[in-house]
Design a protein around this motif. Structure first.
Motif, PDB file in Angstrom:
ATOM      1  N   GLY A  77      64.977  -7.402 -22.944  1.00  0.00           N
ATOM      2  CA  GLY A  77      65.052  -6.050 -22.393  1.00  0.00           C
ATOM      3  C   GLY A  77      66.045  -5.949 -21.252  1.00  0.00           C
ATOM      4  O   GLY A  77      66.781  -4.967 -21.145  1.00  0.00           O
ATOM      5  N   LEU A  78      66.083  -6.975 -20.394  1.00  0.00           N
ATOM      6  CA  LEU A  78      67.040  -6.964 -19.291  1.00  0.00           C
ATOM      7  C   LEU A  78      68.482  -7.037 -19.790  1.00  0.00           C
ATOM      8  O   LEU A  78      69.362  -6.347 -19.276  1.00  0.00           O
ATOM      9  CB  LEU A  78      66.765  -8.128 -18.335  1.00  0.00           C
ATOM     10  N   VAL A  79      68.721  -7.845 -20.807  1.00  0.00           N
ATOM     11  CA  VAL A  79      70.072  -7.937 -21.367  1.00  0.00           C
ATOM     12  C   VAL A  79      70.470  -6.606 -21.995  1.00  0.00           C
ATOM     13  O   VAL A  79      71.589  -6.120 -21.811  1.00  0.00           O
ATOM     14  CB  VAL A  79      70.159  -9.089 -22.390  1.00  0.00           C
ATOM     15  N   ALA A  80      69.548  -5.993 -22.730  1.00  0.00           N
ATOM     16  CA  ALA A  80      69.843  -4.696 -23.350  1.00  0.00           C
ATOM     17  C   ALA A  80      70.124  -3.641 -22.276  1.00  0.00           C
ATOM     18  O   ALA A  80      71.040  -2.826 -22.422  1.00  0.00           O
ATOM     19  CB  ALA A  80      68.685  -4.261 -24.238  1.00  0.00           C
ATOM     20  N   THR A  81      69.360  -3.663 -21.198  1.00  0.00           N
ATOM     21  CA  THR A  81      69.576  -2.722 -20.108  1.00  0.00           C
ATOM     22  C   THR A  81      70.933  -2.955 -19.443  1.00  0.00           C
ATOM     23  O   THR A  81      71.639  -1.994 -19.114  1.00  0.00           O
ATOM     24  CB  THR A  81      68.449  -2.845 -19.064  1.00  0.00           C
ATOM     25  N   GLU A  82      71.313  -4.218 -19.281  1.00  0.00           N
ATOM     26  CA  GLU A  82      72.615  -4.510 -18.682  1.00  0.00           C
ATOM     27  C   GLU A  82      73.746  -3.983 -19.554  1.00  0.00           C
ATOM     28  O   GLU A  82      74.694  -3.364 -19.054  1.00  0.00           O
ATOM     29  CB  GLU A  82      72.779  -6.013 -18.489  1.00  0.00           C
ATOM     30  N   VAL A  83      73.657  -4.202 -20.853  1.00  0.00           N
ATOM     31  CA  VAL A  83      74.692  -3.699 -21.768  1.00  0.00           C
ATOM     32  C   VAL A  83      74.758  -2.187 -21.707  1.00  0.00           C
ATOM     33  O   VAL A  83      75.837  -1.588 -21.666  1.00  0.00           O
ATOM     34  CB  VAL A  83      74.424  -4.192 -23.204  1.00  0.00           C
ATOM     35  N   TRP A  84      73.601  -1.546 -21.675  1.00  0.00           N
ATOM     36  CA  TRP A  84      73.526  -0.090 -21.610  1.00  0.00           C
ATOM     37  C   TRP A  84      74.176   0.439 -20.322  1.00  0.00           C
ATOM     38  O   TRP A  84      74.939   1.402 -20.338  1.00  0.00           O
ATOM     39  CB  TRP A  84      72.060   0.317 -21.703  1.00  0.00           C
ATOM     40  N   MET A  85      73.875  -0.212 -19.190  1.00  0.00           N
ATOM     41  CA  MET A  85      74.443   0.220 -17.909  1.00  0.00           C
ATOM     42  C   MET A  85      75.952   0.021 -17.878  1.00  0.00           C
ATOM     43  O   MET A  85      76.683   0.861 -17.350  1.00  0.00           O
ATOM     44  CB  MET A  85      73.790  -0.532 -16.743  1.00  0.00           C
ATOM     45  N   TRP A  86      76.450  -1.102 -18.419  1.00  0.00           N
ATOM     46  CA  TRP A  86      77.905  -1.311 -18.457  1.00  0.00           C
ATOM     47  C   TRP A  86      78.578  -0.251 -19.316  1.00  0.00           C
ATOM     48  O   TRP A  86      79.698   0.169 -19.038  1.00  0.00           O
ATOM     49  CB  TRP A  86      78.251  -2.713 -18.947  1.00  0.00           C
ATOM     50  N   PHE A  87      77.904   0.183 -20.381  1.00  0.00           N
ATOM     51  CA  PHE A  87      78.453   1.265 -21.194  1.00  0.00           C
ATOM     52  C   PHE A  87      78.616   2.524 -20.343  1.00  0.00           C
ATOM     53  O   PHE A  87      79.671   3.167 -20.362  1.00  0.00           O
ATOM     54  CB  PHE A  87      77.538   1.549 -22.387  1.00  0.00           C
ATOM     55  N   TYR A  88      77.584   2.872 -19.577  1.00  0.00           N
ATOM     56  CA  TYR A  88      77.663   4.072 -18.753  1.00  0.00           C
ATOM     57  C   TYR A  88      78.687   3.924 -17.626  1.00  0.00           C
ATOM     58  O   TYR A  88      79.369   4.891 -17.280  1.00  0.00           O
ATOM     59  CB  TYR A  88      76.299   4.446 -18.173  1.00  0.00           C
ATOM     60  N   ILE A  89      78.786   2.736 -17.058  1.00  0.00           N
ATOM     61  CA  ILE A  89      79.805   2.526 -16.023  1.00  0.00           C
ATOM     62  C   ILE A  89      81.196   2.723 -16.617  1.00  0.00           C
ATOM     63  O   ILE A  89      82.063   3.344 -16.008  1.00  0.00           O
ATOM     64  CB  ILE A  89      79.647   1.137 -15.383  1.00  0.00           C
ATOM     65  N   GLY A  90      81.411   2.219 -17.822  1.00  0.00           N
ATOM     66  CA  GLY A  90      82.685   2.432 -18.500  1.00  0.00           C
ATOM     67  C   GLY A  90      82.949   3.895 -18.778  1.00  0.00           C
ATOM     68  O   GLY A  90      84.079   4.380 -18.643  1.00  0.00           O
ATOM     69  N   GLU A  91      81.909   4.618 -19.165  1.00  0.00           N
ATOM     70  CA  GLU A  91      82.057   6.053 -19.392  1.00  0.00           C
ATOM     71  C   GLU A  91      82.441   6.779 -18.103  1.00  0.00           C
ATOM     72  O   GLU A  91      83.302   7.653 -18.109  1.00  0.00           O
ATOM     73  CB  GLU A  91      80.741   6.637 -19.921  1.00  0.00           C
ATOM     74  N   ILE A  92      81.792   6.425 -17.007  1.00  0.00           N
ATOM     75  CA  ILE A  92      82.079   7.073 -15.725  1.00  0.00           C
ATOM     76  C   ILE A  92      83.499   6.759 -15.283  1.00  0.00           C
ATOM     77  O   ILE A  92      84.228   7.638 -14.815  1.00  0.00           O
ATOM     78  CB  ILE A  92      81.044   6.642 -14.666  1.00  0.00           C
ATOM     79  N   ILE A  93      83.920   5.507 -15.458  1.00  0.00           N
ATOM     80  CA  ILE A  93      85.293   5.138 -15.103  1.00  0.00           C
ATOM     81  C   ILE A  93      86.269   5.893 -15.986  1.00  0.00           C
ATOM     82  O   ILE A  93      87.297   6.387 -15.517  1.00  0.00           O
ATOM     83  CB  ILE A  93      85.488   3.616 -15.213  1.00  0.00           C
ATOM     84  N   GLY A  97      84.737  10.181 -12.923  1.00  0.00           N
ATOM     85  CA  GLY A  97      83.782  10.901 -12.097  1.00  0.00           C
ATOM     86  C   GLY A  97      82.393  10.803 -12.690  1.00  0.00           C
ATOM     87  O   GLY A  97      82.202  10.491 -13.856  1.00  0.00           O
ATOM     88  N   ILE A  98      81.401  11.059 -11.863  1.00  0.00           N
ATOM     89  CA  ILE A  98      80.010  11.005 -12.300  1.00  0.00           C
ATOM     90  C   ILE A  98      79.491  12.382 -12.709  1.00  0.00           C
ATOM     91  O   ILE A  98      78.392  12.514 -13.190  1.00  0.00           O
ATOM     92  CB  ILE A  98      79.146  10.357 -11.189  1.00  0.00           C
ATOM     93  N   VAL A  99      80.334  13.400 -12.563  1.00  0.00           N
ATOM     94  CA  VAL A  99      79.941  14.763 -12.896  1.00  0.00           C
ATOM     95  C   VAL A  99      79.707  14.851 -14.392  1.00  0.00           C
ATOM     96  O   VAL A  99      80.492  14.387 -15.199  1.00  0.00           O
ATOM     97  CB  VAL A  99      81.021  15.761 -12.442  1.00  0.00           C
TER      98      VAL A  99
END
Length: 103
Positions: A77-93, A97-99
């Motif tokens: 679950g932690l690995v899946a959450t990390e992958v998910w968060m990196w996806f969102y960080i890439g989207e924001i970059i 913006g975070i808007v």
């Protein structure tokens, strides 16, 4: 104001030396891990990744994931959450913006 600037100029070399002394071992540690962890996969590692993905799909189809220990399930679950968060960080970059995100 002139006194402030004079003090700053006098203390600047000391502050720079302290910053360099503090940063050198931390940057060395960062570069050590960056060379190992942040490299893209080699062509030899791709078949291993495909086999791992097939194993995950088979586990989901047969239900064998239910036999995991709590520790293994938590780590997955932690690995899946990390992958998910990196996806969102890439989207924001990518959006620059975070808007537009519900955070």
């Amino acid at each position: 104001m002139a006194q402030f600037v004079r003090n700053l100029v006098e203390k600047a070399p000391t502050l720079v030396n302290a910053a360099v002394t503090y940063s050198k071992p931390r940057l060395a540690t960062f570069w050590h891990y960056a060379k190992v962890e942040l490299i893209p996969p080699t062509p030899a590692e791709i078949p291993t990744a495909i086999q791992s993905l097939k194993k995950i799909v088979t586990s989901a189809q047969t239900g064998s994931f239910k036999q995991l220990t709590v520790k293994q399930a938590l780590l997955n679950g932690l690995v899946a959450t990390e992958v998910w968060m990196w996806f969102y960080i890439g989207e924001i970059i990518g959006k620059r913006g975070i808007v537009g995100y519900n955070v």
